[in-house]
Scaffold this active site. Structure first.
Site, PDB file in Angstrom:
ATOM      1  CD  GLU A  34      -1.048  -1.128  -4.654  1.00 21.93           C
ATOM      2  OE1 GLU A  34      -1.067  -2.279  -5.098  1.00 21.93           O
ATOM      3  OE2 GLU A  34      -2.021  -0.615  -4.042  1.00 21.93           O
ATOM      4  CD  GLU A  35      -2.569   4.768  -0.298  1.00 20.54           C
ATOM      5  OE1 GLU A  35      -2.154   5.599   0.547  1.00 20.54           O
ATOM      6  OE2 GLU A  35      -3.621   4.128  -0.156  1.00 20.54           O
ATOM      7  CD  GLU A  89      -3.096  -0.517   0.010  1.00 19.26           C
ATOM      8  OE1 GLU A  89      -3.055   0.651  -0.429  1.00 19.26           O
ATOM      9  OE2 GLU A  89      -3.918  -1.357  -0.402  1.00 19.26           O
TER      10      GLU A  89
END
Length: 340
Positions: free
Chosen positions: A223-224, A220
Site C-alpha cells: 500500500e505505501e 502495508e
C-alpha cells in the site's frame, strides 16, 4: 414446574409444584411470582396468592401453564442462546419500542436468574440504539463497541463478575525490506508524529481484524510503496501500554524479501519513499537517539550477517474457524535440534 417463594417461616422457602397433574395448594397465603417459560414467552413476573390458584396443568402443546383467578399477562422473552460459560447471548435484530424491550428484558432476566445463568451479553446493532438506555437502567454496562454494534454485558450472580474484559491490545507491524544492494525500503509520512521532521522509517501499519501478521506486513508495504514482497520472519516484537485510547500495543518487526523494485508512493499517506543505503539510514539522528530503533537496527544488521534468526510462520489448523492460523517459531534451531 412452578416455583413459589413463600414468606411464612413454617413453610419451606421454596415450594416446587410438578406440572402435568392437578395440585391443590395450602390455604395460607404465600406471595409468589410466575416465571413460566412457554416456548418464546414467559408469564410476567406478577405477584399472586396461593388462594387465587386453582390448579396447575400442562397444555396439549406441552407448554407449561398456570391457571389463576386473576389475569396474568404473558410477556415475550428475548431470543437467546447459551454460551460456553453458563451465560446467554442475545443478538437484537427486531425494531421495537423501548418500553416493550424493557418489559421483555425484565422477564428474560427473571427467567435466566431462576435458571442459574451467569453472564448476559446483548449485541445491539446501531439501528437499535434506542434500546440501550433501557438495558443500562437494568444494570447493563458497555463492554465494547464496533462500527455497527454495541455489546452490553450484565452479571446475574452476587459478587464481582468474571466476564472477560474487552480486547486489550492493538497490533501493529513494521517491515524491514532490504535489496541485494544493501538498500533498505523507507518512507516519510504525511501525518503522525514524524510529519515534517525529515525522518525516514520502515513502512508500518496496523493489523486489520481477522488478518495475519505476515499478511499485514506484505499489505502495508504494498500500500505505501507498491513493492511486492515475500514474508520471511518476525525478527522481534515490542509491547507497550496506554498507547491508543488507553489500550496496550503489540508491535511486530518483520523481515520481507522484495519481489519488485519500482516504487510508487501512496499519495494519501506517504510524503516520499525510496531505497536508502543502510549506512545512511543508520546514521539518521532519529535512529541514533531512539532506544527502540537502535535495538531494531542491531537486530536487522545481525540478521543480514546471518548471526540472528527470527520466527517463521508455520500454518496450523484452527479449531475456531476454517481459516489457517500461524505459529511463529525459530525453524532453523528447531531443525538443528532434531538433527542432533
Amino acid at each position: 414446574m412452578i416455583r413459589i417463594l413463600c414468606t411464612y417461616p413454617f413453610l419451606s422457602s421454596t415450594i416446587n409444584f410438578p406440572l402435568g397433574r392437578t395440585t391443590l395448594l395450602p390455604s395460607k397465603v404465600c406471595k409468589g411470582y410466575s416465571f413460566l417459560h412457554l416456548g418464546n414467552w414467559v408469564r410476567a413476573k406478577t405477584p399472586f396468592s396461593t388462594r387465587t390458584v386453582s390448579a396447575l396443568t400442562r397444555s396439549r402443546s406441552g407448554m407449561e401453564q398456570v391457571l389463576v383467578e386473576n389475569e396474568v399477562q404473558q410477556v415475550r422473552l428475548l431470543d437467546s442462546v447459551n454460551d460456553e460459560h453458563g451465560g446467554v447471548i442475545v443478538e437484537l435484530s427486531e425494531s421495537m419500542d423501548s418500553k416493550v424491550f424493557a418489559s421483555m428484558l425484565k422477564a428474560s432476566l427473571a427467567l435466566w436468574r431462576s435458571q442459574g445463568k451467569r453472564g448476559v451479553w446483548i449485541k445491539v446493532p446501531i439501528e437499535l440504539v434506542n434500546l440501550v438506555e433501557a438495558a443500562v437502567k437494568e444494570g447493563f454496562w458497555f463492554h465494547h463497541a464496533e462500527p455497527k454494534y454495541l455489546m452490553l454485558a450484565f452479571w446475574i450472580p452476587e459478587g464481582a463478575h468474571t466476564l472477560p474484559a474487552n480486547a486489550s491490545h492493538r497490533v501493529g507491524v513494521g517491515a524491514f525490506v532490504m535489496n541485494k544492494k544493501r538498500e533498505v525500503l523507507v518512507v516519510q509520512e504525511k501525518s503522525g508524529i514524524f510529519r515534517g521532521e525529515g525522518v525516514w522509517k520502515f513502512p508500518t501499519g496496523v493489523v486489520d481484524e481477522g488478518e495475519d501478521i505476515c499478511a499485514a506486513a506484505i499489505r502495508e508495504v504494498k500500500e505505501e510503496t507498491a513493492i511486492d514482497t515475500e514474508f520471511l520472519e518476525v525478527l522481534a516484537f515490542r509491547q507497550s501500554h496506554k498507547s491508543f485510547f488507553e489500550k496496550s500495543d503489540l508491535f511486530f518487526v518483520c523481515m520481507l524479501r522484495p519481489l519488485s523494485f519500482d516504487i510508487e508512493k501512496q499519495e494519501s499517506e506517504i510524503e516520499d519513499a525510496r531505497w536508502m543505503p543502510w549506512d545512511e539510514y543508520e546514521a539518521q539522528p532519529f535512529v541514533q537517539n531512539h532506544e527502540l530503533v537502535k535495538h531494531l537496527v542491531e537486530i536487522c544488521k545481525a540478521k543480514e550477517d546471518e548471526a540472528y534468526f527470527g520466527f517463521s510462520p508455520v500454518p496450523l489448523a484452527s479449531k475456531f474457524s476454517n481459516q489457517k492460523s500461524y505459529l511463529y517459531l525459530n525453524d532453523r534451531d528447531l531443525k538443528g535440534s532434531k538433527v542432533r
